[in-house]
Motif scaffolding. Structure first.
Motif, mmCIF file in Angstrom:
data_model
loop_
_atom_site.group_PDB
_atom_site.id
_atom_site.type_symbol
_atom_site.label_atom_id
_atom_site.label_comp_id
_atom_site.label_asym_id
_atom_site.label_seq_id
_atom_site.Cartn_x
_atom_site.Cartn_y
_atom_site.Cartn_z
ATOM 1 N N UNK A 4 4.725 24.105 -5.842
ATOM 2 C CA UNK A 4 4.943 22.687 -5.524
ATOM 3 C C UNK A 4 5.932 22.493 -4.369
ATOM 4 N N UNK A 5 6.977 23.313 -4.307
ATOM 5 C CA UNK A 5 7.941 23.205 -3.206
ATOM 6 C C UNK A 5 7.303 23.556 -1.869
ATOM 7 N N UNK A 6 6.411 24.537 -1.876
ATOM 8 C CA UNK A 6 5.732 24.928 -0.642
ATOM 9 C C UNK A 6 4.775 23.836 -0.172
ATOM 10 N N UNK A 11 3.797 19.274 3.543
ATOM 11 C CA UNK A 11 3.634 17.843 3.806
ATOM 12 C C UNK A 11 4.763 17.313 4.686
ATOM 13 N N UNK A 12 5.971 17.831 4.477
ATOM 14 C CA UNK A 12 7.109 17.415 5.289
ATOM 15 C C UNK A 12 6.950 17.865 6.739
ATOM 16 N N UNK A 20 13.191 18.712 9.384
ATOM 17 C CA UNK A 20 13.173 19.847 8.457
ATOM 18 C C UNK A 20 14.331 20.781 8.747
ATOM 19 N N UNK A 21 14.982 21.209 7.703
ATOM 20 C CA UNK A 21 16.011 22.243 7.805
ATOM 21 C C UNK A 21 15.299 23.562 8.081
ATOM 22 N N UNK A 22 15.552 24.161 9.226
ATOM 23 C CA UNK A 22 14.848 25.383 9.619
ATOM 24 C C UNK A 22 15.156 26.564 8.707
ATOM 25 N N UNK A 26 11.046 28.070 1.802
ATOM 26 C CA UNK A 26 9.600 27.861 1.723
ATOM 27 C C UNK A 26 8.920 28.053 3.081
ATOM 28 N N UNK A 27 9.645 27.814 4.151
ATOM 29 C CA UNK A 27 9.057 27.962 5.480
ATOM 30 C C UNK A 27 8.661 29.409 5.769
#
Length: 65
Positions: A4-6, A11-12, A20-22, A26-27
């Motif tokens: 779900x976090x990914x 979506x973000x 987005x915080x680089x 999840x990135x």
């Protein structure tokens, strides 16, 4: 399968890539799966954007709703 976090991070990236915080963990997973890519802007900053595969994932989820 994405967590779900990914999914939320994907979506973000689509909705607000500049916010987005680089360093989000999840990135890394999204990069590995080639759902997002990191681009170098002329200003020297970096920003994530969706790849075609990332957009396809979000489109598929939207169709299932």
């Amino acid at each position: 399968m994405l967590s779900p976090k990914e999914f939320a991070t994907l979506m973000l990236v689509r909705a607000a890539p500049d916010q987005i915080d680089l360093c989000r963990q999840e990135l890394d997973i999204l990069l590995e799966r080639q759902l997002v890519a990191l681009e170098q802007l002329v200003s020297g900053q970096q920003r994530f954007h969706l790849t075609g595969a990332g957009q396809s994932v979000l489109d598929a989820v939207a169709r299932k709703r």
